[in-house]
Design an enzyme around this catalytic site. Structure first.
Site, PDB file in Angstrom:
ATOM      1  N   SER A 181      13.320  -6.282  -7.026  1.00  0.00           N
ATOM      2  CA  SER A 181      13.701  -4.894  -6.766  1.00  0.00           C
ATOM      3  C   SER A 181      14.852  -4.390  -7.614  1.00  0.00           C
ATOM      4  CB  SER A 181      14.061  -4.729  -5.288  1.00  0.00           C
ATOM      5  OG  SER A 181      15.129  -5.590  -4.947  1.00  0.00           O
ATOM      6  N   HIS A 209       7.678  -4.203  -3.831  1.00  0.00           N
ATOM      7  CA  HIS A 209       7.802  -3.227  -4.923  1.00  0.00           C
ATOM      8  C   HIS A 209       6.596  -3.229  -5.865  1.00  0.00           C
ATOM      9  CE1 HIS A 209      11.930  -2.212  -3.823  1.00  0.00           C
ATOM     10  NE2 HIS A 209      11.989  -3.471  -3.429  1.00  0.00           N
ATOM     11  N   LYS A 240       8.234   1.800   1.033  1.00  0.00           N
ATOM     12  CA  LYS A 240       8.582   2.101  -0.367  1.00  0.00           C
ATOM     13  C   LYS A 240       7.512   3.020  -0.950  1.00  0.00           C
ATOM     14  CE  LYS A 240      11.268  -2.055  -0.203  1.00  0.00           C
ATOM     15  NZ  LYS A 240      12.322  -1.430   0.591  1.00  0.00           N
TER      16      LYS A 240
END
Ligand code: PLP
Length: 393
Positions: A181, A209, A240
């Site tokens: 990340s 991610h 996310k």
């Protein structure tokens, strides 16, 4: 003497070092532009990769679900039952990920601390990338297994550590972030899977991610590397690219069934709310049907990386739209972030313990919702401040 004098002393030290976190208060949605202290600011902080937080269709689905199911799930699923929405989301995610089954948890962090202690325990071994996310580290610690850290992305080091322990007749787990990340680099998953087969280890990837970012239609790192069905535990995060909240494990029916019986956050914590769950169902539908948001994210990520690099910024070795602007010194980094803020850019400085000492940085995150003009504005301000602080020439 006050009971918490020891905490106050540490807080004062953080303030003296300039690394005390100032938590900004947003008066608007987490869009590409946000309002802070009444001022419109370019938002380069959020992990809202695809910009779905403010997507009208997603918001409508959340509102409809609240009308039908109310605002909360009531109690843990084993006690109060599960909503049809939870089942629908788990089914859709399994289809999207081409996995046998999926179990939802309340966040990505909780997912990691739920699943790791299920598959390894005291006496077992965990091989963990040294830059793995804090929630993986916490899950490893909770399991009480022995943690063997290997060098970041280094398959030779992993192999030599597996070799060191090859005669141990215990359960072994290799765990890694998919996309890291803070650096945007990608785990060498095909080689990790090969080593796991050779040494009889369970494999786990945290695709927080990579979800919505890598692979066909943003299916994630397994799709990116053609490894679907070949990694034992695929952890996803729904906060996310998916823009809401939650986490999940995708894996075999046995693993998911067992997690539903024994994973502590499943048994002892209330699940996602109806609004969150319905919004997530819509996000999965959008991604299944259309990959244009994923493409736009990559266009924007590549554009800002090229721009910042061309002006001499150190942007590390990112292979994804995550763009670390590495400054090194913590105080300069926080000063950089403060000056950006004064110039209308919301981009937080990241320092130890989130990143190793000496690698302080501004983590720049553009989304599919940013325009080229937004990015040009951001780059212009980075260049002005970078020159003023001597970060670039
Ligand atoms: C790699 C990784 N895993 C897990 C998490 C936790 O996800 P969540 O915010 O959904 O708890 C994060 C969030 O920062 C992350 O970067």
């Amino acid at each position: 003497m006050e009971k918490f004098d020891f905490l106050e002393k540490e807080l004062n030290e953080l303030k003296e070092k300039g690394t005390y976190n100032i938590i900004r208060v947003l008066e608007s949605a987490q869009g590409p532009w946000v309002t802070i202290n009444g001022k419109k600011m370019l938002n380069l902080c959020a992990n809202n990769y695809l910009g779905v937080i403010t997507n009208e269709e997603v918001k409508t689905k959340a509102k409809e679900a609240i009308d039908e199911f109310g605002v909360g799930a009531g109690a843990v699923r084993t006690i109060a039952g599960t909503l049809t929405l939870h089942e629908e989301l788990e089914k859709k995610l399994a289809e999207f990920k081409h996995a046998d089954a999926v179990i939802l948890f309340q966040s990505g962090l909780i997912t990691n601390i739920a699943v790791i202690p299920i598959v390894v325990s005291e006496g077992d071994l965990i091989f963990s990338d040294e830059l793995n996310h804090a929630s993986i580290i916490d899950g490893c610690r909770l399991s009480k297994a022995t943690i063997v850290r290997y060098k970041h992305l280094d398959v030779d080091d992993l192999k030599s550590k597996l070799e060191d322990y090859k005669d141990y007749k215990v359960r072994k787990l290799i765990v890694t972030d998919g996309v890291f990340s803070m650096d945007g680099d990608i785990a060498p998953l095909p080689q990790i899977v090969e080593l796991a087969e050779q040494y009889g280890a369970i494999t786990m990837v945290d695709d927080a991610h990579g979800e919505g970012v890598l692979g066909d239609h943003g299916r994630g790192i397994l799709s990116y590397f053609n490894l679907e069905g070949k990694v034992d535990i695929d952890v996803g995060t729904l906060s996310k690219a998916f823009g809401v909240i939650g986490g999940y494990v995708a894996g075999s029916k046995t693993l998911i069934d067992y997690l539903k019986q024994r994973a502590r956050p499943f048994l002892f914590s209330t699940p996602l709310s109806p609004g969150d769950t319905a919004a997530l169902i819509k996000v999965v539908d959008i991604l299944q049907e259309d990959d244009s948001l994923v493409k736009k994210l990559w266009d924007n990520g590549n554009y800002i990386k090229e721009q910042l690099k061309s002006y001499g910024f150190n942007i590390g070795h990112s292979q994804t739209p995550i763009t670390p602007v590495i400054i090194g010194d913590e105080k300069t980094t926080m000063e950089f972030s403060k000056l950006l803020f004064e110039e209308g850019i919301f981009a937080q400085g990241i320092v130890f313990p989130t990143v190793p000492r000496g690698t302080a940085r501004i983590r720049v995150m553009v989304s599919a919702a940013h325009s080229k003009e937004d990015i040009d504005f951001g780059v212009k301000k980075f260049v002005e401040i970078g020159k003023a602080l001597g970060v670039i020439k």
